[in-house]
Design an enzyme around this catalytic site. Structure first.
Site, short mmCIF file in Angstrom:
data_model
loop_
_atom_site.label_atom_id
_atom_site.label_comp_id
_atom_site.label_asym_id
_atom_site.label_seq_id
_atom_site.Cartn_x
_atom_site.Cartn_y
_atom_site.Cartn_z
CE LYS A 93 -3.54 2.13 2.93
NZ LYS A 93 -4.42 1.93 4.09
CD GLU B 238 9.63 -5.95 7.26
OE1 GLU B 238 9.23 -4.87 6.74
OE2 GLU B 238 9.53 -6.18 8.48
N GLY C 163 -4.75 -2.35 5.63
CA GLY C 163 -3.95 -3.48 5.14
C GLY C 163 -4.61 -4.83 5.39
NE ARG C 164 -6.20 -4.61 11.62
CZ ARG C 164 -5.54 -3.48 11.77
NH1 ARG C 164 -4.42 -3.27 11.12
NH2 ARG C 164 -5.99 -2.52 12.57
CD GLU D 259 -1.61 -5.22 12.19
OE1 GLU D 259 -0.38 -5.07 12.25
OE2 GLU D 259 -2.21 -5.50 11.13
CG HIS E 246 -3.44 -36.95 16.32
ND1 HIS E 246 -3.44 -38.26 16.77
CD2 HIS E 246 -4.58 -36.81 15.59
CE1 HIS E 246 -4.51 -38.88 16.29
NE2 HIS E 246 -5.23 -38.02 15.58
CE LYS F 260 6.25 -1.06 10.25
NZ LYS F 260 5.34 -0.20 9.52
#
Ligand code: G6Q
Length: 554
Positions: A213, A219, A273-274, A359, A390, A518
């Site tokens: 965005k 990253e 974003g999410r 978030e 399991h 950050k």
């Protein structure tokens, strides 16, 4: 001019919260077994359906009064008015002065929504049309790489909201994908991530989508530059346009990177974003499964939006899911929520929900900046059934903490292998029954008596084989996992998260908590790669930096 932040009354001071608290003093002693035994109508009374999904919330420690009180609280906290404000495009993200309009991304063509004088629906569909055209050219083999070959591999480079949604959806809709195209996702700054992908693809037939965005995320920018250098080892700058496209809101930055603005798919600052998989961030999904199925995903979400917007709270699925979760968190003290999809293709769904819920609602101050007076978002985690059974279900059955579980399953499989689906569903339903009923000491004794064990041996085993039960769960069912039902499922949890955010009076749409790390990482990176020894940190951080410098001879 920033919007005025209205101070809400403290949650614990509201009349309906106080009523819930005194109700909870009783309810904490209820046993689910007894509630089911006393009311044969419990299942029809505490289930609801919407947009192709069915929710069974009857295995929560609630009764009709609990639900009525919870809905009173929802009303008192203004859930309906806040919901309407979100859908109308009001700037409800107060700390960033933004509207929150992921629901507009799935409005059908021709619907009316104007924000700040701008026809939002026309803008959305203009970008969707470009995504359709582009995905059809790539999928149909008309979009050629620089050497004239069609694209075989898509690499989406993005992180957080620009990765988790497309990756989860692409995997969930795996059976709708075209085998000729393989989709890869690179997110981690760890070079092992991109290295593994670049080792598997051919630069002449690979299309990179740089999904960011802001187009400044460290990253993503490092991975994008690594991909660019790798590509340019066998091609020229002029070839970039055939192999790199961008999904972003930052035209200047994509130009500086060398991407042709004609190959940029925009979206808007009112898409968090999410909440962005529905926007051009979903380009990798459209490429993998085709634009038709991507449209179905949007339609499924829109059906859930309409339900959330118009259904009475009493039958409103996102509201009921939110309120039972809130009950477990606030009044039964459950600190975590486990997600158990009984569908292998939903294996990334728990990770997706971790970002969505944690978030959004992992906050400790209210919208006006006051400290919250109750716990907020539980830790969300999970893994596909039956694998989880399991691994860690032991703790969920017999550990000291009570962990509510959301079981998610489909009534029918998309494969036709005999035996598997009945076995899968049997496990899903057996687990929710076992969590609800448990197994009493007398039932354990009755099982063991008549066998080879002595009375003393039986008594020694009884505590180990007893299950307390009374552990709450929801079961969400759909007919099959399709683009439509997946869209509805994601939107269900988006709206559940929204409702809980309103109850806690937090801003569900900012994420300041990711900023501190950050900034510190930038400082430490310069110390790791530069000459000066670290000094400004504590002895632990200084020591770790020195170890890394020594190992890398830097
Ligand atoms: C999500 C957050 C965050 C964001 C990433 C990537 O709601 O905002 O996860 O999606 O930090 O950001 P960019 O898309 O700007 O690279």
């Amino acid at each position: 001019m920033p919007p005025t932040i209205m101070r809400q009354p403290a949650l614990t001071a509201t009349a309906s919260y106080l009523a819930l608290e005194s109700h909870a003093a009783d309810a904490r002693h209820w046993q689910l077994r007894a509630l089911f035994a006393a009311d044969p109508q419990r299942f029809p009374a505490l289930t609801t359906d919407a947009a192709g999904l069915f929710l069974d919330y009857s295995k929560n420690r609630v009764d009709a009064t609990t639900i009525a009180l919870l809905l009173e609280l929802a009303r008192e906290r203004g859930v309906e008015a806040r919901r309407d404000a979100m859908f109308a495009g009001d700037k409800i993200n107060l700390t960033e002065h933004r509207a929150v309009l992921h629901t507009a991304l799935r409005l059908p063509r021709g619907a009316a929504l104007t924000v700040d004088g701008q026809d939002v629906v026309a803008d959305v569909h203009a970008v969707l049309d470009r995504m359709k055209e582009f995905s059809e050219r790539v999928r149909g083999g008309a979009w050629l790489g620089h050497s004239g070959k069609p694209i075989t591999d898509i690499v989406n480079i993005g992180i957080g909201g620009s990765d988790l949604g497309p990756k989860m959806v692409t995997l969930a809709l795996r059976s709708y994908a075209r085998p000729r195209l393989t989709t890869h996702f690179v997110s981690n700054v760890d070079g092992h991530d991109i290295d593994a992908v670049l080792g598997r693809v051919d630069p002449a037939t690979t299309l990179f989508i740089i999904a960011s965005k802001t187009f400044v995320t460290a990253e993503t920018m490092l991975n994008a530059h690594t991909a660019r250098s790798w590509f340019l080892a066998s091609a020229t700058e002029a070839d970039l346009a055939r192999h790199f496209v961008a999904v972003s809101t930052n035209t200047a930055a994509i130009k500086a990177f060398g991407i042709d603005p004609a190959n940029m798919f925009p979206f808007w600052d009112w898409v968090g974003g999410r909440y962005s998989v529905w926007s051009s961030i979903g380009l990798s999904v459209a490429l993998a499964v085709g634009f038709g199925y991507f449209s179905d995903l949007l339609a499924g979400a829109h059906a859930m939006d309409e339900h959330f917007r118009t259904a009475p709270l009493e039958t409103n699925m996102p509201v009921l899911l939110a309120m039972t979760g809130f009950w477990n968190r606030q009044f039964l003290g459950c600190a975590t929520l486990s997600i158990a999809p009984y569908h292998q293709d939903l294996s990334r769904f728990p990770a997706y929900l971790q970002q969505l819920e944690m978030e959004s609602n992992g906050k400790r101050v209210t919208q006006s900046g006051a400290a919250v007076d109750t716990p907020t978002c539980p830790v969300v985690w999970g893994e596909c059934g039956t694998n989880a059974q399991h691994a860690y279900f032991q703790l969920l059955h017999q550990g000291t903490d009570v962990t509510p579980i959301d079981f998610i399953a489909t009534l029918r499989a998309t494969h036709d292998l005999p035996g598997h689906h009945a076995a899968l569903l049997a496990n899903c339903f057996a687990q929710s029954e076992a969590f609800m009923k448990g197994k009493t000491a007398d039932e354990v004794r009755a099982d063991l008596q008549g066998g080879a064990l002595t009375a003393a041996e039986i008594e020694a085993l009884v505590p180990h084989k007893t299950f307390p039960g009374n552990r709450p769960s929801n079961t969400i069912l759909m007919d099959q996992l399709t683009p439509l039902s997946l869209g509805a499922l994601i939107a269900l949890y988006e709206h559940k998260t929204f409702v809980q955010g309103v109850l806690w009076d937090v801003n569900s749409f900012d994420q300041w908590g990711v900023e501190l790390g950050k900034v510190l990482a930038q400082q430490i990176q310069s110390e790791l790669t530069g000459a000066p020894a670290p000094q400004r940190h504590d002895s632990s951080t200084n020591g770790l930096i020195l170890m890394a410098k020594a190992a890398q001879h830097i």
